[in-house]
Motif scaffolding. Structure first.
Motif, PDB file in Angstrom:
ATOM      1  N   GLY A   1       0.829  -1.348  -0.132  1.00  0.00           N
ATOM      2  CA  GLY A   1       0.190   0.141   0.169  1.00  0.00           C
ATOM      3  C   GLY A   1       0.815   1.144  -0.141  1.00  0.00           C
ATOM      4  O   GLY A   1       0.650   2.254  -0.628  1.00  0.00           O
ATOM      5  N   ALA A   2       1.911   1.359   0.745  1.00  0.00           N
ATOM      6  CA  ALA A   2       2.741   2.306   0.678  1.00  0.00           C
ATOM      7  C   ALA A   2       3.437   2.530  -0.594  1.00  0.00           C
ATOM      8  O   ALA A   2       3.574   3.612  -0.867  1.00  0.00           O
ATOM      9  CB  ALA A   2       3.964   2.314   2.017  1.00  0.00           C
ATOM     10  N   GLU A   3       3.829   1.472  -1.215  1.00  0.00           N
ATOM     11  CA  GLU A   3       4.741   1.660  -2.422  1.00  0.00           C
ATOM     12  C   GLU A   3       3.627   2.051  -3.612  1.00  0.00           C
ATOM     13  O   GLU A   3       3.698   3.067  -4.258  1.00  0.00           O
ATOM     14  CB  GLU A   3       4.919   0.244  -2.656  1.00  0.00           C
ATOM     15  CG  GLU A   3       5.678   0.179  -4.251  1.00  0.00           C
ATOM     16  CD  GLU A   3       6.349  -1.170  -4.570  1.00  0.00           C
ATOM     17  OE1 GLU A   3       6.829  -1.405  -5.678  1.00  0.00           O
ATOM     18  OE2 GLU A   3       6.017  -2.030  -3.579  1.00  0.00           O
ATOM     19  N   GLN A   4       2.456   1.799  -3.535  1.00  0.00           N
ATOM     20  CA  GLN A   4       1.368   2.080  -4.432  1.00  0.00           C
ATOM     21  C   GLN A   4       1.140   3.687  -4.190  1.00  0.00           C
ATOM     22  O   GLN A   4       0.749   4.445  -5.211  1.00  0.00           O
ATOM     23  CB  GLN A   4       0.090   1.316  -4.171  1.00  0.00           C
ATOM     24  CG  GLN A   4      -1.059   1.614  -5.376  1.00  0.00           C
ATOM     25  CD  GLN A   4      -2.010   0.540  -5.553  1.00  0.00           C
ATOM     26  OE1 GLN A   4      -1.583  -0.488  -5.501  1.00  0.00           O
ATOM     27  NE2 GLN A   4      -3.259   0.786  -5.806  1.00  0.00           N
ATOM     28  N   LEU A   5       1.320   4.281  -3.084  1.00  0.00           N
ATOM     29  CA  LEU A   5       0.821   5.480  -2.974  1.00  0.00           C
ATOM     30  C   LEU A   5       2.163   6.418  -2.824  1.00  0.00           C
ATOM     31  O   LEU A   5       2.297   7.618  -2.476  1.00  0.00           O
ATOM     32  CB  LEU A   5       0.186   5.613  -1.531  1.00  0.00           C
ATOM     33  CG  LEU A   5      -1.198   5.144  -1.527  1.00  0.00           C
ATOM     34  CD1 LEU A   5      -1.856   5.667  -0.129  1.00  0.00           C
ATOM     35  CD2 LEU A   5      -2.059   6.002  -2.543  1.00  0.00           C
ATOM     36  N   SER A   6       3.371   5.945  -3.152  1.00  0.00           N
ATOM     37  CA  SER A   6       4.628   6.522  -2.750  1.00  0.00           C
ATOM     38  C   SER A   6       4.927   7.781  -3.656  1.00  0.00           C
ATOM     39  O   SER A   6       5.616   8.655  -3.185  1.00  0.00           O
ATOM     40  CB  SER A   6       5.838   5.614  -3.214  1.00  0.00           C
ATOM     41  OG  SER A   6       5.874   5.183  -4.351  1.00  0.00           O
ATOM     42  N   GLY A   7       3.968   8.032  -4.836  1.00  0.00           N
ATOM     43  CA  GLY A   7       3.961   9.177  -5.544  1.00  0.00           C
ATOM     44  C   GLY A   7       3.236  10.149  -5.277  1.00  0.00           C
ATOM     45  O   GLY A   7       3.450  11.151  -5.609  1.00  0.00           O
ATOM     46  N   GLU A   8       2.685  10.082  -4.202  1.00  0.00           N
ATOM     47  CA  GLU A   8       1.592  11.234  -3.545  1.00  0.00           C
ATOM     48  C   GLU A   8       2.541  11.933  -2.671  1.00  0.00           C
ATOM     49  O   GLU A   8       2.902  11.546  -1.548  1.00  0.00           O
ATOM     50  CB  GLU A   8       0.615  10.471  -2.683  1.00  0.00           C
ATOM     51  CG  GLU A   8      -0.499   9.993  -3.575  1.00  0.00           C
ATOM     52  CD  GLU A   8      -1.085  11.040  -4.461  1.00  0.00           C
ATOM     53  OE1 GLU A   8      -1.715  11.979  -4.153  1.00  0.00           O
ATOM     54  OE2 GLU A   8      -0.886  10.773  -5.900  1.00  0.00           O
ATOM     55  N   GLU A   9       3.031  13.331  -3.191  1.00  0.00           N
ATOM     56  CA  GLU A   9       3.868  14.155  -2.744  1.00  0.00           C
ATOM     57  C   GLU A   9       3.233  14.413  -1.127  1.00  0.00           C
ATOM     58  O   GLU A   9       4.120  14.826  -0.327  1.00  0.00           O
ATOM     59  CB  GLU A   9       3.799  15.543  -3.414  1.00  0.00           C
ATOM     60  CG  GLU A   9       4.694  16.401  -2.870  1.00  0.00           C
ATOM     61  CD  GLU A   9       4.797  17.881  -3.699  1.00  0.00           C
ATOM     62  OE1 GLU A   9       5.519  18.713  -3.315  1.00  0.00           O
ATOM     63  OE2 GLU A   9       4.358  17.607  -4.727  1.00  0.00           O
ATOM     64  N   ALA A  10       1.853  14.721  -0.979  1.00  0.00           N
ATOM     65  CA  ALA A  10       1.382  15.056   0.279  1.00  0.00           C
ATOM     66  C   ALA A  10       1.543  13.853   1.144  1.00  0.00           C
ATOM     67  O   ALA A  10       1.586  14.342   2.528  1.00  0.00           O
ATOM     68  CB  ALA A  10      -0.118  15.678   0.159  1.00  0.00           C
ATOM     69  N   LEU A  11       1.537  12.879   0.793  1.00  0.00           N
ATOM     70  CA  LEU A  11       1.715  11.716   1.760  1.00  0.00           C
ATOM     71  C   LEU A  11       2.899  10.949   1.995  1.00  0.00           C
ATOM     72  O   LEU A  11       3.334  10.580   3.119  1.00  0.00           O
ATOM     73  CB  LEU A  11       0.760  10.393   1.438  1.00  0.00           C
ATOM     74  CG  LEU A  11      -0.799  10.751   1.281  1.00  0.00           C
ATOM     75  CD1 LEU A  11      -1.378   9.263   0.615  1.00  0.00           C
ATOM     76  CD2 LEU A  11      -1.234  11.125   2.676  1.00  0.00           C
ATOM     77  N   LYS A  12       3.920  11.296   0.977  1.00  0.00           N
ATOM     78  CA  LYS A  12       5.212  10.664   1.051  1.00  0.00           C
ATOM     79  C   LYS A  12       5.948  10.665   2.405  1.00  0.00           C
ATOM     80  O   LYS A  12       6.631   9.987   2.909  1.00  0.00           O
ATOM     81  CB  LYS A  12       6.027  10.988  -0.166  1.00  0.00           C
ATOM     82  CG  LYS A  12       7.398  10.235  -0.246  1.00  0.00           C
ATOM     83  CD  LYS A  12       8.140  10.537  -1.597  1.00  0.00           C
ATOM     84  CE  LYS A  12       9.280   9.749  -1.674  1.00  0.00           C
ATOM     85  NZ  LYS A  12      10.081   9.530  -0.679  1.00  0.00           N
ATOM     86  N   PRO A  13       5.797  12.105   3.242  1.00  0.00           N
ATOM     87  CA  PRO A  13       6.562  12.269   3.957  1.00  0.00           C
ATOM     88  C   PRO A  13       6.407  11.361   5.134  1.00  0.00           C
ATOM     89  O   PRO A  13       6.889  11.055   6.091  1.00  0.00           O
ATOM     90  CB  PRO A  13       6.438  13.781   4.649  1.00  0.00           C
ATOM     91  CG  PRO A  13       6.437  14.217   3.293  1.00  0.00           C
ATOM     92  CD  PRO A  13       5.567  13.498   2.264  1.00  0.00           C
ATOM     93  N   PHE A  14       5.003  10.985   5.269  1.00  0.00           N
ATOM     94  CA  PHE A  14       4.273  10.230   6.392  1.00  0.00           C
ATOM     95  C   PHE A  14       4.508   8.776   6.160  1.00  0.00           C
ATOM     96  O   PHE A  14       4.849   8.128   7.133  1.00  0.00           O
ATOM     97  CB  PHE A  14       2.951  10.467   6.665  1.00  0.00           C
ATOM     98  CG  PHE A  14       2.570  12.047   7.089  1.00  0.00           C
ATOM     99  CD1 PHE A  14       2.686  12.136   8.283  1.00  0.00           C
ATOM    100  CD2 PHE A  14       2.215  12.956   6.151  1.00  0.00           C
ATOM    101  CE1 PHE A  14       2.460  13.574   8.733  1.00  0.00           C
ATOM    102  CE2 PHE A  14       1.737  14.226   6.223  1.00  0.00           C
ATOM    103  CZ  PHE A  14       2.042  14.337   7.783  1.00  0.00           C
TER     104      PHE A  14
END
Length: 414
Positions: free
Chosen positions: A351-364
């Motif tokens: 799940g984290a890998e799938q959302l890794s491109g999300e700039e707003a979420l990446k730091p978390f």
């Protein structure tokens, strides 16, 4: 609910008002199958948002199409009612087959839950972030599956730091230096927002005490008055005494203080994923960035919070069906949209890998593997939580050692 990779307004509101891991018990019906031979699983969940019921129904519809011999009966309760509903069901011998809640140590003590390795495939189990699975263990055995996560990071006002001639800090020394220089800008600006009031004193305390190598203990012992924790507590006093924080941090609450950050009057403050949406709504022109929380030596760390899914040992004939449901739900194509819709962070590596491109979420997402947690499986944690909320703000005027000693004494007294 809007299913986008960004935090929608509804999801932000849901997360902002939610207290993660705030519930405790579960209940359901005991029938193992229907007249047509289908196995029926009872699923009891809390409402995270206005879209929770529809989000689960989407999952269930897909699962039942893929598994026509299994039916899932969904029950959604408010967080306020969940504990009562679940307690009543358990007392009636009707525990749910699958339950979404928070604390679960009592269920384990009563031998009500399956060990999670008995009800998920090895591939699914190994996909969870190790730090989250470890937090679901009692005596080395996991009895719950991480469901959703929230983590913390440092929000930085880039414009204020540029004015002060400093960069985003990575450790305590650079944080103290940067915050002091930002505060020196004047005009009502504070370098670091430090909320030590009763709203969430335990969280700000954890940021500092754990960031110095300390902890609040584990399932068997609550440890507040330790040399490791004292290092973080004394660093808090350094920040306050240097004028690096807002005025009167000992009585400042987190939510209104974050509003001041959003208004552009605080250089740095620890925030949550929903803070991204709050900034977008309250001050979209704010020039900010999100970086890891500075620690004593710069090592990675975040304060993590999670809720869990767990399976009650009602009928061994259902174990295979439960396993199929968990494996289906946690597959990335099913799980990630559900997490997005509810506005949380995924607890799986895929799940984290799938959302890794999300700039707003990446730091978390980047700090999730280093998450540390409150010792919520310890029966004394509620007393410790209350002690921090009532006493820790006194560190503004009292010696750090005295404050830790008083909190430990209140915990030990029950």
């Amino acid at each position: 609910m809007k299913k986008s990779l960004r935090f929608g307004a509804a999801a932000i509101a849901a997360v902002a008002t939610l207290s993660l891991a705030s519930c405790g018990f579960g209940g359901s019906s005991g029938d193992s199958g229907d007249a047509d031979g289908a196995t029926t699983l009872d699923l009891l969940v809390p409402s995270y948002s206005d879209g929770t019921k529809a989000n689960w129904e989407t999952v269930i519809d897909g699962f039942e199409k893929a598994n026509p011999d299994i039916k899932v009966k969904l029950e959604v309760q408010s967080w306020d009612n969940l504990e009562k509903v679940v307690s009543t069901k358990i007392q009636a011998g009707e525990a749910p087959d699958i339950y979404n809640g928070g604390p679960f140590a009592g269920f384990v003590g009563d031998e009500l839950l399956y060990p999670t390795k008995d009800v998920v495939s090895e591939d699914t189990f190994s996909d969870f972030q190790e730090s989250f699975i470890k937090n679901a263990e009692i005596d080395g055995t996991a009895y719950a599956l991480p469901l959703i996560a929230s983590a913390r990071a440092l929000f930085v006002n880039n414009a204020l730091l540029d004015q002060a001639g400093v960069e985003a800090p990575t450790d305590w020394d650079s944080l103290l230096d940067a915050a002091t220089k930002v505060s020196a800008l004047g005009g009502g600006v504070a370098g670091y927002g430090m909320p030590l009031g009763s709203e969430e004193a335990q969280a700000e305390a954890a940021v500092w005490l754990w960031g110095g190598g300390g902890s609040f203990g584990d399932a068997s012992e609550i440890t507040i008055d330790t040399p490791e924790n004292l290092a973080g507590a004394e660093q808090i006093k350094k920040m306050i005494d240097a004028g690096a924080t807002q005025a009167d941090p000992g009585s400042t609450q987190r939510s209104p203080l974050m509003d001041i950050f959003i208004q552009g009057k605080i250089g740095m403050q620890v925030g949550l994923p929903p803070t991204v949406g709050q900034i977008a709504e309250g001050n979209p022109d704010l020039d900010y960035s999100i970086v890891p929380i500075p620690t004593k030596d710069g090592s990675p760390f975040t304060l993590g919070v999670m809720d869990q899914l767990m399976a009650f040992q009602n009928d061994d004939d259902k174990k295979e069906a439960i396993t199929k449901f968990f494996d289906y739900y946690y597959s990335a194509d099913v799980y990630v949209p559900w997490v997005q819709a509810e506005g949380f962070l995924p607890v799986t590596k895929s799940g984290a890998e799938q959302l890794s491109g999300e700039e707003a979420l990446k730091p978390f997402l980047d700090v999730l593997p280093d998450a540390q947690f409150y010792p919520s499986t310890n029966p004394q944690w509620s007393a410790a939580d209350g002690a921090f909320k009532s006493l820790f703000g006194q560190i503004q005027t009292k010696p750090a050692q005295d404050v830790l000693t008083e909190i430990q004494a209140q915990v030990d007294a029950g």
